[in-house]
Motif scaffolding. Structure first.
Motif, PDB file in Angstrom:
ATOM      1  N   LEU A  46      52.152  38.641  39.849  1.00 15.81           N
ATOM      2  CA  LEU A  46      51.690  37.340  40.310  1.00 15.81           C
ATOM      3  C   LEU A  46      50.173  37.374  40.226  1.00 15.81           C
ATOM      4  O   LEU A  46      49.553  38.350  40.635  1.00 15.81           O
ATOM      5  CB  LEU A  46      52.093  37.110  41.760  1.00 15.81           C
ATOM      6  CG  LEU A  46      53.588  37.134  42.023  1.00 15.81           C
ATOM      7  CD1 LEU A  46      53.850  36.868  43.489  1.00 15.81           C
ATOM      8  CD2 LEU A  46      54.264  36.084  41.171  1.00 15.81           C
ATOM      9  N   ILE A  47      49.604  36.317  39.691  1.00 13.85           N
ATOM     10  CA  ILE A  47      48.159  36.297  39.570  1.00 13.85           C
ATOM     11  C   ILE A  47      47.581  35.375  40.614  1.00 13.85           C
ATOM     12  O   ILE A  47      48.078  34.278  40.843  1.00 13.85           O
ATOM     13  CB  ILE A  47      47.750  35.831  38.167  1.00 13.85           C
ATOM     14  CG1 ILE A  47      48.316  36.791  37.141  1.00 13.85           C
ATOM     15  CG2 ILE A  47      46.233  35.773  38.055  1.00 13.85           C
ATOM     16  CD1 ILE A  47      48.111  36.343  35.736  1.00 13.85           C
ATOM     17  N   HIS A  48      46.543  35.843  41.240  1.00 12.28           N
ATOM     18  CA  HIS A  48      45.914  35.025  42.257  1.00 12.28           C
ATOM     19  C   HIS A  48      44.416  34.976  41.988  1.00 12.28           C
ATOM     20  O   HIS A  48      43.821  35.952  41.573  1.00 12.28           O
ATOM     21  CB  HIS A  48      46.182  35.625  43.633  1.00 12.28           C
ATOM     22  CG  HIS A  48      45.774  34.730  44.740  1.00 12.28           C
ATOM     23  ND1 HIS A  48      46.436  33.555  45.008  1.00 12.28           N
ATOM     24  CD2 HIS A  48      44.768  34.815  45.631  1.00 12.28           C
ATOM     25  CE1 HIS A  48      45.843  32.959  46.034  1.00 12.28           C
ATOM     26  NE2 HIS A  48      44.835  33.699  46.425  1.00 12.28           N
ATOM     27  N   GLN A  49      43.841  33.818  42.216  1.00  7.29           N
ATOM     28  CA  GLN A  49      42.430  33.634  41.934  1.00  7.29           C
ATOM     29  C   GLN A  49      41.670  33.464  43.247  1.00  7.29           C
ATOM     30  O   GLN A  49      42.015  32.618  44.057  1.00  7.29           O
ATOM     31  CB  GLN A  49      42.290  32.387  41.067  1.00  7.29           C
ATOM     32  CG  GLN A  49      40.893  32.123  40.587  1.00  7.29           C
ATOM     33  CD  GLN A  49      40.860  30.938  39.650  1.00  7.29           C
ATOM     34  OE1 GLN A  49      40.755  31.070  38.461  1.00  7.29           O
ATOM     35  NE2 GLN A  49      40.975  29.758  40.209  1.00  7.29           N
ATOM     36  N   GLU A 104      36.789  38.268  23.608  1.00  9.43           N
ATOM     37  CA  GLU A 104      37.077  37.902  22.222  1.00  9.43           C
ATOM     38  C   GLU A 104      35.970  37.039  21.603  1.00  9.43           C
ATOM     39  O   GLU A 104      35.625  37.192  20.436  1.00  9.43           O
ATOM     40  CB  GLU A 104      38.417  37.166  22.133  1.00  9.43           C
ATOM     41  CG  GLU A 104      38.903  37.029  20.699  1.00  9.43           C
ATOM     42  CD  GLU A 104      40.260  36.327  20.592  1.00  9.43           C
ATOM     43  OE1 GLU A 104      40.774  35.865  21.619  1.00  9.43           O
ATOM     44  OE2 GLU A 104      40.768  36.246  19.463  1.00  9.43           O
ATOM     45  N   ALA A 105      35.399  36.155  22.376  1.00  7.69           N
ATOM     46  CA  ALA A 105      34.371  35.250  21.873  1.00  7.69           C
ATOM     47  C   ALA A 105      33.186  36.002  21.263  1.00  7.69           C
ATOM     48  O   ALA A 105      32.531  35.506  20.341  1.00  7.69           O
ATOM     49  CB  ALA A 105      33.886  34.341  22.997  1.00  7.69           C
ATOM     50  N   GLU A 117      37.784  34.896  39.020  1.00  2.86           N
ATOM     51  CA  GLU A 117      37.897  33.644  38.286  1.00  2.86           C
ATOM     52  C   GLU A 117      38.613  33.868  36.974  1.00  2.86           C
ATOM     53  O   GLU A 117      38.204  34.693  36.173  1.00  2.86           O
ATOM     54  CB  GLU A 117      36.517  33.081  37.966  1.00  2.86           C
ATOM     55  CG  GLU A 117      35.679  32.803  39.185  1.00  2.86           C
ATOM     56  CD  GLU A 117      34.408  32.079  38.787  1.00  2.86           C
ATOM     57  OE1 GLU A 117      34.437  30.848  38.770  1.00  2.86           O
ATOM     58  OE2 GLU A 117      33.422  32.752  38.465  1.00  2.86           O
ATOM     59  N   LEU A 118      39.620  33.093  36.750  1.00  2.00           N
ATOM     60  CA  LEU A 118      40.372  33.259  35.509  1.00  2.00           C
ATOM     61  C   LEU A 118      39.618  32.731  34.307  1.00  2.00           C
ATOM     62  O   LEU A 118      39.877  33.132  33.179  1.00  2.00           O
ATOM     63  CB  LEU A 118      41.714  32.554  35.626  1.00  2.00           C
ATOM     64  CG  LEU A 118      42.724  33.352  36.421  1.00  2.00           C
ATOM     65  CD1 LEU A 118      43.968  32.529  36.665  1.00  2.00           C
ATOM     66  CD2 LEU A 118      43.070  34.623  35.665  1.00  2.00           C
ATOM     67  N   ASP A 119      38.704  31.805  34.539  1.00  3.06           N
ATOM     68  CA  ASP A 119      37.982  31.289  33.377  1.00  3.06           C
ATOM     69  C   ASP A 119      36.785  32.152  33.002  1.00  3.06           C
ATOM     70  O   ASP A 119      35.996  31.781  32.145  1.00  3.06           O
ATOM     71  CB  ASP A 119      37.617  29.805  33.551  1.00  3.06           C
ATOM     72  CG  ASP A 119      36.795  29.572  34.794  1.00  3.06           C
ATOM     73  OD1 ASP A 119      36.610  30.528  35.554  1.00  3.06           O
ATOM     74  OD2 ASP A 119      36.327  28.443  34.996  1.00  3.06           O
ATOM     75  N   MET A 171      49.669  42.486  32.988  1.00  2.00           N
ATOM     76  CA  MET A 171      51.023  41.957  32.910  1.00  2.00           C
ATOM     77  C   MET A 171      51.855  42.765  31.930  1.00  2.00           C
ATOM     78  O   MET A 171      53.017  43.070  32.197  1.00  2.00           O
ATOM     79  CB  MET A 171      50.996  40.497  32.474  1.00  2.00           C
ATOM     80  CG  MET A 171      50.291  39.612  33.470  1.00  2.00           C
ATOM     81  SD  MET A 171      50.655  37.861  33.211  1.00  2.00           S
ATOM     82  CE  MET A 171      52.044  37.695  34.300  1.00  2.00           C
ATOM     83  N   ALA A 218      40.729  37.129  32.439  1.00  2.56           N
ATOM     84  CA  ALA A 218      41.914  36.610  31.773  1.00  2.56           C
ATOM     85  C   ALA A 218      42.487  37.674  30.841  1.00  2.56           C
ATOM     86  O   ALA A 218      43.699  37.901  30.799  1.00  2.56           O
ATOM     87  CB  ALA A 218      41.570  35.346  30.995  1.00  2.56           C
ATOM     88  N   GLU A 219      41.599  38.353  30.127  1.00  6.41           N
ATOM     89  CA  GLU A 219      42.067  39.384  29.202  1.00  6.41           C
ATOM     90  C   GLU A 219      42.655  40.562  29.979  1.00  6.41           C
ATOM     91  O   GLU A 219      43.685  41.135  29.604  1.00  6.41           O
ATOM     92  CB  GLU A 219      40.919  39.846  28.295  1.00  6.41           C
ATOM     93  CG  GLU A 219      40.458  38.730  27.354  1.00  6.41           C
ATOM     94  CD  GLU A 219      39.322  39.161  26.420  1.00  6.41           C
ATOM     95  OE1 GLU A 219      38.956  40.358  26.410  1.00  6.41           O
ATOM     96  OE2 GLU A 219      38.799  38.286  25.698  1.00  6.41           O
ATOM     97  N   ALA A 272      44.022  40.391  32.869  1.00  6.16           N
ATOM     98  CA  ALA A 272      45.309  39.945  33.417  1.00  6.16           C
ATOM     99  C   ALA A 272      46.414  40.144  32.389  1.00  6.16           C
ATOM    100  O   ALA A 272      47.518  40.575  32.709  1.00  6.16           O
ATOM    101  CB  ALA A 272      45.225  38.477  33.829  1.00  6.16           C
ATOM    102  N   LYS A 273      46.079  39.853  31.154  1.00 10.84           N
ATOM    103  CA  LYS A 273      47.066  40.006  30.098  1.00 10.84           C
ATOM    104  C   LYS A 273      47.517  41.466  29.986  1.00 10.84           C
ATOM    105  O   LYS A 273      48.706  41.748  29.878  1.00 10.84           O
ATOM    106  CB  LYS A 273      46.448  39.541  28.779  1.00 10.84           C
ATOM    107  CG  LYS A 273      47.458  39.115  27.775  1.00 10.84           C
ATOM    108  CD  LYS A 273      46.822  38.276  26.678  1.00 10.84           C
ATOM    109  CE  LYS A 273      47.905  37.631  25.831  1.00 10.84           C
ATOM    110  NZ  LYS A 273      47.342  36.718  24.828  1.00 10.84           N
TER     111      LYS A 273
END
Lengths: 337, 337
Positions: free
Chosen positions: B96-99, B281-282, B71-73, B85, B78-79, B81-82
């Motif tokens: 290519l990103i796949h969820q 980060e949060a 899950e990207l969320d 990349m 997400a981090e 993935a960054k």
DNA sequence: CATGGCGATTACATCGTTGTAAATGGGTCG
DNA sequence: CGACCCATTTACAACGATGTAATCGCCATG
């Protein structure tokens, strides 16, 4: 393990011609039940899957669409990506996600480069694109823009009414008696980007309330992350007089600001109000929870995919469209909700 | 706008054969400077770009790799993935990103389906895969697994030492005098997933400290989101006696728990400690900020891309590898830091 | 001056699929 | 019973690129 079977292998196994196999795969109507069954059996037996490169080369379609966003670790985009994937899935398409880093050349690459070739269309959330970048794009790739819209690029667009949204958010703060409202992430001049539009909406609300528009209260930021919000909030608290509300142009900025205010011993919403944009999941759970402008992400994803697919089906037939989707201000603790 | 130019068009423009153009594009060494320059000029003049479908069909490579995450969320992914990349970019590959939505059939689709065909290799972060799913995969697609590792699938793997990491996190809580430590998102039995491994580490620490392992204190969750953490924390606070620390298996759970504890009037770290995993980060900006186990995401991305590219270059030559990357416990306010 | 060698270039075939157009074959109709 | 129709199936070519192997042309060598 044997090499991947080709359509020819399936044809031989089933005792028919390659083209007949292709007809079965593509649900061509004039195929007898007998043949269809035999071919299907061969497909299953050999574990055949179409080779997309071959198909694309021949018919120019892949069944995939690309979603290009600035940064996946900005929760808004991650959440949006989820919606887009769900929507595309429901319509039988696969989504490739691409991250541009808000870098112009990367956004251009999404328009022209590798990704563009693999997909039948592109949903792009631009940040750094110039209007003329769009003008020079290859017209054969259907594109739908999200959020920001670099002037007239002759491109379909989906987004909320940023001016109105910001005005409403500001009016909410005004209605609570706030008067010195600062904007974190705003832009007084420059491109008609999201930041500029929202700042315009803020300005409208202030002026409508008979309050002065003070450019000093509009702080630009480097990026839309927590740390930038925290930094900006800290800087604003050194002003004299201090702002009594912060209009933050996304939730990350607002959440970072909340933390900075906590460190400075400022109470939210006691001493000042904070409001954000995007309604990311974190905003429901922060302390205090965050009042925010919630764009209808589901609707955005739905509209974007729908527009794009229409473009793909009929590249020229459809007239240019600009779809405005709804938003609403969700009042939570950070403005006394 | 004219149709996209083909290699043949460039060849005619430059007055050479298509193959010579191809040689220039692919940096074949035996091309004279004159010809090279002429071809390059033609390429620029016509705005030529290689058609990947054609290339892939011929040589079977695309220069792209796929990253498939649940899950990207979930900010961790997400981090990550960054980082992936960035790493791939530095090595001239596109990602290519796949969820997968943590759905088994979607993870399988990543292994077999559309995406797999478009890329030269796959970095997969599995959650729902069975070991035998991997056993039956097409060996011709290089795969690197992240995080979870469904037993022996004969697949390269990159991850942190989950057992040790959880033990250290638990020991940190124990060193602060906590004794009734609950695990949110844990699993007492079942697959050797991340949840199970971390629970094992927790158990080790407890037993080493001479404390009983109470399965009741291990709460599974539906998903690893804020709301699940909030729900679990609220449930745990109804226990008698109450836990005096929460070991949450990711930061989202921990942050949700923080919010629930706030609502219940429990002070963190006054009444109890909370610790998470992932260092998103949060976690630096929550109130209180969150102590967490930080995997070295940069290293994970680096190792994953490196392993995958080696596999792509030499599909069989490389022996199976399992790379363990570092982690550290970052102490913040939620455990008195 | 003939021969060989080698760098540069090219013709041709091919990757896997599907559009086009033509062939096949059974059935209907006059 | 022959002509025609239409559903079904097929042969062939082409999408764009590149590997293979052949060709070309120039220079060094004997």
């Amino acid at each position: 393990m044997a090499a991947r079977p080709r359509i020819k292998d399936v044809a031989e196994y089933a005792g028919v011609s390659p083209k007949t196999v292709s007809n079965v795969i593509n649900n061509f109507e004039h195929v007898s039940e007998r043949t269809r069954a035999a071919v299907q059996e061969a497909i299953d037996a050999l574990g055949y899957r179409v080779n997309i490169a071959g198909r694309q080369l021949r018919q120019g379609r892949t069944g995939m669409i690309t979603l290009a966003v600035p940064e996946l670790d900005v929760a808004y985009f991650a959440e949006l990506a989820k919606h887009v994937m769900a929507e595309a899935d429901a319509r039988g398409r696969t989504v490739l996600i691409h991250q541009t880093g808000a870098v112009r050349e990367r956004e251009l690459a999404a328009l022209h480069g590798f990704d563009a070739q693999f997909s039948d269309g592109l949903i792009l959330s631009p940040l750094a694109l110039h209007p003329r970048d769009l003008a020079t794009r290859d017209r054969r790739l259907p594109v739908v823009l999200l959020g920001e819209r670099p002037a007239e690029g002759g491109t379909d667009h989906v987004g909320i009414d940023n001016v109105t949204a910001a005005r409403e958010a500001t009016e909410h703060l005004l209605s609570r008696g706030r008067r010195r409202i600062a904007v974190i992430g705003g832009a007084v001049r420059g491109r008609q980007g999201t930041d500029r539009l929202r700042t315009d909406g803020y300005r409208e609300a202030m002026e409508k309330a008979g309050l002065p528009f003070e450019p000093d209260l509009v702080l630009p930021v480097d990026a839309y992350h927590w740390r930038d919000g925290a930094r900006a909030a800290a800087a604003l608290m050194e002003r004299n007089p201090r702002p009594d509300a912060l209009l933050c142009l996304n939730d990350h900025l607002a959440l970072g600001a909340l933390r900075a205010l906590h460190d400075l011993g400022r109470s939210v919403p006691g001493d000042l109000d904070v409001i954000g944009f995007d309604d990311i999941e974190a905003s429901q759970f922060s302390v205090p929870s965050l009042t925010t402008v919630a764009p209808d992400k589901h609707q955005i994803a739905r509209a974007a995919v729908a527009l794009l697919l229409e473009r793909i089906e009929a590249p020229d037939a459809v007239e240019l469209r600009d779809q405005v989707v709804g938003h609403r201000v969700i009042v939570r603790e950070s403005t006394g909700g």
